[in-house]
Design a protein around this motif. Structure first.
Motif, short mmCIF file in Angstrom:
data_model
loop_
_atom_site.label_atom_id
_atom_site.label_comp_id
_atom_site.label_asym_id
_atom_site.label_seq_id
_atom_site.Cartn_x
_atom_site.Cartn_y
_atom_site.Cartn_z
N ILE A 209 -66.79 -73.76 40.05
CA ILE A 209 -66.94 -74.14 38.70
C ILE A 209 -68.56 -74.13 38.10
O ILE A 209 -68.89 -73.38 37.11
CB ILE A 209 -66.44 -75.64 38.38
N VAL A 210 -69.40 -74.46 38.91
CA VAL A 210 -70.70 -74.39 38.62
C VAL A 210 -71.06 -72.87 38.74
O VAL A 210 -71.89 -72.53 37.69
CB VAL A 210 -71.79 -75.06 40.01
N ASN A 211 -70.79 -71.97 39.64
CA ASN A 211 -71.24 -70.70 39.80
C ASN A 211 -70.69 -69.94 38.73
O ASN A 211 -71.55 -69.20 37.73
CB ASN A 211 -70.67 -69.98 41.11
N ARG A 212 -69.57 -70.17 38.10
CA ARG A 212 -69.09 -69.52 37.13
C ARG A 212 -69.96 -69.95 35.50
O ARG A 212 -70.07 -69.17 34.72
CB ARG A 212 -67.69 -69.66 36.72
N VAL A 213 -70.15 -71.09 35.52
CA VAL A 213 -70.88 -71.81 34.12
C VAL A 213 -71.88 -71.04 34.32
O VAL A 213 -72.37 -70.35 33.11
CB VAL A 213 -70.97 -73.11 34.20
N LEU A 214 -72.90 -70.78 35.49
CA LEU A 214 -74.28 -70.60 35.26
C LEU A 214 -74.07 -68.84 35.19
O LEU A 214 -74.83 -68.24 34.37
CB LEU A 214 -74.82 -70.66 36.67
N LYS A 215 -73.08 -68.22 35.69
CA LYS A 215 -72.81 -66.71 35.40
C LYS A 215 -72.47 -66.54 34.00
O LYS A 215 -72.96 -65.54 33.41
CB LYS A 215 -71.81 -66.33 36.39
N GLU A 216 -71.68 -66.83 33.69
CA GLU A 216 -71.04 -66.69 32.22
C GLU A 216 -71.68 -67.26 30.90
O GLU A 216 -71.73 -66.52 29.95
CB GLU A 216 -69.49 -67.16 32.20
N ILE A 217 -72.71 -68.19 31.22
CA ILE A 217 -73.28 -68.80 30.21
C ILE A 217 -74.70 -68.87 30.20
O ILE A 217 -75.16 -69.86 30.92
CB ILE A 217 -72.70 -70.26 29.70
N PRO A 218 -75.45 -67.83 29.81
CA PRO A 218 -76.86 -67.84 30.28
C PRO A 218 -77.80 -68.79 29.61
O PRO A 218 -78.88 -69.44 30.23
CB PRO A 218 -77.36 -66.27 29.73
N ALA A 219 -77.28 -69.46 28.46
CA ALA A 219 -78.01 -70.65 27.89
C ALA A 219 -78.04 -71.98 28.97
O ALA A 219 -78.99 -72.66 28.55
CB ALA A 219 -77.56 -70.84 26.43
#
Length: 118
Positions: free
Chosen positions: A78-88
């Motif tokens: 979950i953390v990896n995808r949030v950081l990958k998909e949402i640069p802000a």
């Protein structure tokens, strides 16, 4: 930094090390907190200037649908995808809780919490 929280996202998933857990499933909750600069969206009132919590919820529900033996593993995805998909997003905290875990005692839930910065 400003904060967006999604609290008590409920899923029925098949995580766990026991064979039975992969067959019968269990109830889970996820809390997700992100930190980002939301000042622009405060001024513009435009969705494209903020972190869309619909996108955050989608990430959580999609990752919870993929079986893992360990809660740590699904939380990290979950953390990896949030950081990958949402640069802000500059910081993510995720809590993944298994409700009524099969641990031989009267325990309401077991929770794994991980935090990561960009």
């Amino acid at each position: 930094m400003d904060i967006i929280k999604l609290k008590n996202i409920r899923t029925f998933s098949y995580h766990g090390c026991l064979v039975e857990e992969s067959k019968i499933g269990s109830d889970y909750t996820v809390d997700l907190q992100i930190k980002a600069d939301l000042k622009r969206s405060m001024q513009t009132d435009e969705l494209e200037d903020t972190v869309d919590y619909v996108h955050l919820n989608k990430i959580v529900t999609e990752e919870m649908a993929i079986r893992s033996k360990l809660l740590e593993h699904v939380a990290k995805r979950i953390v990896n995808r949030v950081l990958k998909e949402i640069p802000a997003v500059m910081n993510v905290i995720v809590d993944v809780s298994k409700i009524n875990p099969p641990i031989g005692g009267d325990v309401q839930s077991v929770t794994i919490q991980i935090e990561e910065n960009r």
